[in-house]
Design a protein around this motif. Structure first.
Motif, mmCIF file in Angstrom:
data_model
loop_
_atom_site.group_PDB
_atom_site.id
_atom_site.type_symbol
_atom_site.label_atom_id
_atom_site.label_comp_id
_atom_site.label_asym_id
_atom_site.label_seq_id
_atom_site.Cartn_x
_atom_site.Cartn_y
_atom_site.Cartn_z
ATOM 1 N N VAL A 128 0.837 -1.200 0.000
ATOM 2 C CA VAL A 128 0.000 0.000 0.000
ATOM 3 C C VAL A 128 0.870 1.247 0.000
ATOM 4 N N ASP A 129 0.266 2.358 -0.422
ATOM 5 C CA ASP A 129 0.977 3.643 -0.382
ATOM 6 C C ASP A 129 0.554 4.416 0.864
ATOM 7 N N ALA A 130 1.027 5.657 0.957
ATOM 8 C CA ALA A 130 0.778 6.455 2.157
ATOM 9 C C ALA A 130 -0.685 6.836 2.309
ATOM 10 N N ALA A 131 -1.470 6.800 1.215
ATOM 11 C CA ALA A 131 -2.883 7.209 1.287
ATOM 12 C C ALA A 131 -3.805 6.097 1.773
ATOM 13 N N TYR A 132 -3.278 4.871 1.897
ATOM 14 C CA TYR A 132 -4.141 3.740 2.285
ATOM 15 C C TYR A 132 -4.432 3.797 3.784
ATOM 16 N N PRO A 133 -5.683 3.486 4.231
ATOM 17 C CA PRO A 133 -6.873 3.323 3.379
ATOM 18 C C PRO A 133 -7.532 4.668 3.101
ATOM 19 N N ALA A 134 -7.812 4.915 1.815
ATOM 20 C CA ALA A 134 -8.451 6.169 1.438
ATOM 21 C C ALA A 134 -9.924 6.190 1.805
ATOM 22 N N ALA A 135 -10.514 5.019 2.010
ATOM 23 C CA ALA A 135 -11.915 4.909 2.429
ATOM 24 C C ALA A 135 -12.018 3.792 3.448
ATOM 25 N N GLY A 136 -12.759 4.007 4.520
ATOM 26 C CA GLY A 136 -12.881 2.999 5.562
ATOM 27 C C GLY A 136 -11.738 3.089 6.561
ATOM 28 N N GLU A 137 -11.660 2.100 7.431
ATOM 29 C CA GLU A 137 -10.679 2.115 8.513
ATOM 30 C C GLU A 137 -9.987 0.757 8.619
ATOM 31 N N LEU A 138 -8.675 0.792 8.754
ATOM 32 C CA LEU A 138 -7.886 -0.421 8.969
ATOM 33 C C LEU A 138 -7.703 -0.605 10.472
ATOM 34 N N LEU A 139 -8.091 -1.783 10.978
ATOM 35 C CA LEU A 139 -7.982 -2.066 12.404
ATOM 36 C C LEU A 139 -6.863 -3.078 12.636
ATOM 37 N N THR A 140 -5.982 -2.748 13.563
ATOM 38 C CA THR A 140 -4.866 -3.638 13.898
ATOM 39 C C THR A 140 -4.784 -3.792 15.410
ATOM 40 N N GLU A 141 -3.990 -4.762 15.822
ATOM 41 C CA GLU A 141 -3.745 -4.985 17.243
ATOM 42 C C GLU A 141 -2.243 -5.167 17.469
ATOM 43 N N PRO A 142 -1.549 -4.196 18.054
ATOM 44 C CA PRO A 142 -2.078 -2.946 18.614
ATOM 45 C C PRO A 142 -2.437 -1.946 17.517
ATOM 46 N N GLN A 143 -3.364 -1.042 17.824
ATOM 47 C CA GLN A 143 -3.775 -0.023 16.877
ATOM 48 C C GLN A 143 -2.742 1.097 16.852
ATOM 49 N N ALA A 144 -2.303 1.465 15.642
ATOM 50 C CA ALA A 144 -1.319 2.533 15.471
ATOM 51 C C ALA A 144 -1.429 3.035 14.049
ATOM 52 N N PRO A 145 -0.907 4.242 13.756
ATOM 53 C CA PRO A 145 -0.916 4.720 12.365
ATOM 54 C C PRO A 145 -0.193 3.729 11.450
ATOM 55 N N LEU A 146 -0.777 3.458 10.300
ATOM 56 C CA LEU A 146 -0.212 2.458 9.400
ATOM 57 C C LEU A 146 1.189 2.847 8.941
ATOM 58 N N ALA A 147 1.406 4.140 8.733
ATOM 59 C CA ALA A 147 2.734 4.590 8.292
ATOM 60 C C ALA A 147 3.805 4.209 9.309
ATOM 61 N N ASP A 148 3.477 4.298 10.602
ATOM 62 C CA ASP A 148 4.435 3.920 11.641
ATOM 63 C C ASP A 148 4.667 2.411 11.658
ATOM 64 N N LEU A 149 3.590 1.639 11.436
ATOM 65 C CA LEU A 149 3.719 0.186 11.479
ATOM 66 C C LEU A 149 4.558 -0.352 10.327
ATOM 67 N N LEU A 150 4.515 0.328 9.172
ATOM 68 C CA LEU A 150 5.207 -0.179 7.989
ATOM 69 C C LEU A 150 6.571 0.461 7.764
ATOM 70 N N ALA A 151 6.923 1.454 8.534
ATOM 71 C CA ALA A 151 8.174 2.183 8.319
ATOM 72 C C ALA A 151 9.389 1.309 8.652
ATOM 73 N N PRO A 152 10.519 1.490 7.929
ATOM 74 C CA PRO A 152 11.740 0.731 8.254
ATOM 75 C C PRO A 152 12.282 1.131 9.632
#
Length: 863
Positions: A128-152
């Protein structure tokens, strides 16, 4: 008195209102004050059938509304432009970005390798790119901004993993895996993704990474199997604006060859599947209603018998036969209306109950809503069924003279049915058939159902008549109990027709479902793995193909290896006609829906035979020719010399059909709808597809070892274990079968209600028999023995019919509709038939037990 008029008392107002009603309706309502005694089975049958149809239709409407309401979230935007095996060019990206912000998602399959000896697993990779998700919500455990979770971080890219992947590889959040040799840290587990439905059925757990990390893995190569989705965001745009956008983009890049979806119809394939499955379940519900119609006829017949005195009285004071029939038909239809209302209430409530109970577990967007049109259709089915099955027993009272109605119940008058009531019956049946056809998604299926229902009723009627005729001609046994049982099978007023019809339909349905279930599961779980490859290998780089082949040969000595070049392409035209304007039969529509795997070959593929035309020679192979699947070619109206245009890597390529092949899809070997001549794609980038069949059949330990070794030696190659893929499909089929069983259970329940009603309808005659026989000295045990023999004979005869008819129906559905190999597996079917015999005996004895305990004296005074 101040000039005001006194107000009428409530009771007087009610009486005044009732007086203004038509006489027939007033009399019907007055008789109903005494309650609904004798109509319990009637109400249950109508309510069950209507509830099944209304419930299925309401849930389908709620799912469709949910797809429409959540279309933007499911799609990930307002418009989605999808490309296979390549990214959009600069010109294509520019055409999209000129219309609004664009979010990009790439999806492909890859192998995730765990550290140490934990092994490897196939994953459905989403980059995914930085705009994901452009619609709806991504739920994770633990919940955190996706950019932080995927960053090197700390030398590893981040990822979000489906909990199933953690379980399969014995991992936890914080552990690391490798993709194509590149390390990824699992920073969170995936709870839900908003666009999950748009991804279709996956054969592995989801793994989300960043697109920059995907590019760094080297998994995206020319010809590799990947899908790029460009999601255009146009918030606030109307449907008309979206159409205009589609037209502008199409003019700007007419040869892009992408598949386009809109939020208005986010997943047309899924919506079509809902419609098909809804039709099937609706037909099952209609089966329940028709079976219940037999209970309606039994209840109305018993009702007319109870009203013999009232009918005679009404006729003696001058009411014509049509008036009598009209009076009791009004009463019956009022009760049918009550049963229909109960069924509609249950059916309308089902979506709300489903949403309340499983809101967090449903994989589909459900928008519970009242569906007036669907509920009105279910009500029409219920009322028409009640009318069709009630009019004949009611109509028999039209021409019966008063003297005949006063006659003893043991010598009822035999009269036919007046022509006007036959006309009403035909009109009601025609309306039922018309409704089923007009509202059907597939009219061919609806016609087959109607024909099958008519044949089933006719055959069961013949079975009942044959059983009665045979019983009448058999020699009389010397013992009292068998002689009485035999006489009960064919005497006037015998229960044989009603029991054979109700029980026969139920047994036939049970046997049919049992055989379908057994054959589908056998095909998916037992017969295929024995002859199918153990492993599939995708995205084998052409440069590594020979080395990979040698590697497999060492890893699996004696194994059978097949290898072919493979690309992905989408049919865009047939004989110059755009694929979007072609309306093929439903069983062939999938060929034009989305992309297909394609290959090229010098020689005919193994396991397929030429049925028309001939294979190309070495000189012809330099041209653009194609071999097409024979069955699908016929369905699409193709012939030798027809042109097929496919879009591959953004280019439209047209080839001429040189021959048609018969393809054995069930072998799970390497098969393609289209095999092109080598000259068609000369120089085009592609990857290879290979299969490995182990000499000893399925060997989980050997398969896992090969998966692990391939993932480490060739990290860009995607390995698919056939057993895992079959289990994924089998899980889906199991859920569908469960839904079918639930709907069919309603039909079986209706059959049991009808059976109980048939026994109850014969209560008066059985009571008379029991009283006379007890006066003559018959014991309760002897009477029970006679009734057991009678019901046992009926159950056994019906079970035999159900086994034969259900086996035939199962064969037609499995071999002709599902196009699977049919095996007569009677294990479950015999259990169903045995249960039918047991139910017939138990319900019959339960209905007569109370009769046997009655003292003769009070009833002798009445008789």
């Amino acid at each position: 008195m101040h000039g005001t008029l006194p107000q009428a008392a409530p009771g007087r107002r009610a009486a005044s209102l009732a007086a203004r009603l038509p006489l027939t309706l007033r009399l019907a309502l007055r008789e109903l004050r005494g309650g609904l005694r004798g109509f319990a089975v009637f109400l249950a049958c109508i309510a069950l059938g209507v509830a099944a149809i209304a419930g299925v239709a309401s849930i389908s409407r709620s799912l469709s509304d949910g797809l429409g309401r959540e279309g933007r979230r499911i799609l990930g935007g307002d418009l989605s432009y999808n490309l296979i095996n390549r990214e959009a060019t600069e010109a294509e990206r520019a055409a999209l970005t000129a219309e609004g912000p664009v979010s990009v998602v790439a999806s492909l399959r890859a192998m995730a390798v765990a550290p140490g000896e934990k092994g490897a697993a196939l994953v459905e990779l989403k980059a995914v790119d930085a705009a994901y998700p452009a619609a709806g919500e991504l739920l994770t455990e633990p919940q955190a901004p996706l950019a932080d979770l995927l960053a090197p971080q700390e030398g590893a890219d981040g990822s979000v993993a489906d909990p199933a992947l953690l379980t399969r590889l014995d991992l936890r959040v914080g552990d690391r895996i490798t993709l194509a040799g590149r390390p990824f840290a699992i920073r969170a587990s995936l709870v839900s993704e908003p666009d999950k439905i748009a991804n279709g059925i996956g054969f592995g757990p989801r793994l989300i990474i960043a697109q920059d990390a995907l590019r760094a893995t080297g998994l995206v190569q020319p010809g590799s199997l990947n899908r790029w989705s460009y999601r255009l965001q146009k918030p606030g745009a109307s449907d008309t604006d979206l159409v205009a956008t589609l037209e502008r983009v199409a003019r700007a890049v007419p040869d892009a060859g992408w598949e386009v979806r809109s939020r208005v119809n986010a997943d047309p394939r899924f919506a079509k599947s809902i419609e098909r499955f809804t039709q099937f379940l609706t037909l099952v519900g209609l089966t329940a209603l028709i079976v219940g119609g037999v209970g309606v006829a039994n209840a109305v017949h018993a009702f007319v018998e109870r009203k013999r005195g009232s009918i005679a009285t009404l006729k003696s004071v001058g009411m014509p036969g049509s008036g009598v029939v009209g009076l009791y038909l009004t009463q019956v239809m009022l009760i049918a209306g009550l049963g229909t209302a109960i069924g509609l209430g249950i059916g309308a409530a089902l979506p709300y109950l489903l949403d309340a109970a499983f809101r967090n577990d449903l994989p589909l967007p459900l928008n519970p809503t009242l569906a007036p049109a669907e509920l009105a259709l279910a009500a029409a089915y219920g009322l028409l069924t009640a009318l069709a099955f009630a009019i004949t027993p009611l109509g028999r009272a039209h021409d019966v003279p008063v003297s005949g109605l006063f006659r003893d119940a043991v010598d009822p008058s035999r009269t036919g049915v007046h022509w006007r009531y036959r006309a009403i019956l035909l009109a009601a049946l025609a309306a039922l058939v018309g409704l089923a056809l007009v509202t059907a998604f597939d009219r061919r299926v609806a016609l087959i159902f109607i024909a099958a229902a008519g044949i089933a009723f006719g055959l069961l009627r013949l079975v009942a008549l044959g059983l009665m005729a045979g019983a009448a001609r058999l020699p009389r046994p010397r013992r009292a109990a068998p002689r009485m049982a035999l006489a009960n099978l064919h005497r006037p007023g015998a229960l044989t027709p009603a029991i054979v019809l109700s029980l026969g339909l139920g047994v036939t349905l049970l046997v049919t479902l049992s055989l379908i279930d057994a054959n589908v599961r056998r095909t998916l779980t037992s017969s295929l793995p024995a002859r199918a490859p153990n492993l599939f290998f995708l995205d084998i780089p052409t440069a590594d193909a020979d080395g990979f082949h040698a590697f497999l040969g060492k890893a699996a000595p004696g194994g059978k290896i097949e290898r072919v070049p493979m690309m992905r392409g989408r049919i865009v035209a047939l004989d110059g006609k755009p694929a979007s304007s072609i309306r093929p039969p439903d069983d062939a529509a999938w060929v034009l829906d989305g992309d297909r795997g394609i290959t090229y070959a010098e020689d005919p593929p193994e396991g397929s035979g030429i049925v028309e035309g001939r294979w190309w020679n070495a000189e012809e192979a330099r041209g653009r020719l194609v071999s097409f699947d024979a069955e699908l070619g016929r369905a699409l109206g193709l012939k030798l010399g027809s042109n097929v245009t496919v879009n591959v890597l953004g280019r439209n390529v047209t080839a001429t059909i040189a021959n048609f092949r018969k393809v054995e899809w069930r072998s799970l070997g390497i098969n393609f709808v289209m095999v092109f001549s080598p000259g068609t794609f000369r120089g085009a980038p592609h990857s290879d597809l290979a299969t490995l069949t182990l000499p000893g059949g399925t060997d989980a330990k050997a398969e896992n070892a090969i998966l692990r070794d391939v993932a480490r030696a060739y990290p860009s190659v995607t390995s698919v274990r056939v057993k895992d893929a079959l289990e994924a499909v089998n899980d889906l089929v199991g859920k569908l079968v469960l839904a079918i069983r639930g709907a069919s259970g309603i039909a079986v329940a209706a059959s049991l209600f009808v059976l109980a009603g048939a026994v109850a309808a014969g209560h008066r005659a059985r009571l008379y028999d029991a009283v006379v026989l007890k006066v003559l000295g018959a014991s309760r045990g002897r009477l029970l023995s006679a009734y057991s023999l009678e019901y046992g004979a009926l159950g056994l005869a019906t079970a035999v019919f159900g086994l034969i008819a259900g086996s035939l129906a199962g064969w037609v559905i499995v071999s002709k509709v599902m196009r699977l190999e049919f095996a007569l597996d009677l294990g479950g079917a015999l259990v169903a038939a045995a249960l039918a015999v047991a139910f017939a005996v138990l319900i019959g004895l339960a209905g007569t037990w109370r009769i046997l305990g009655q003292k003769p004296a009070p009833y002798l005074r009445q008789f």
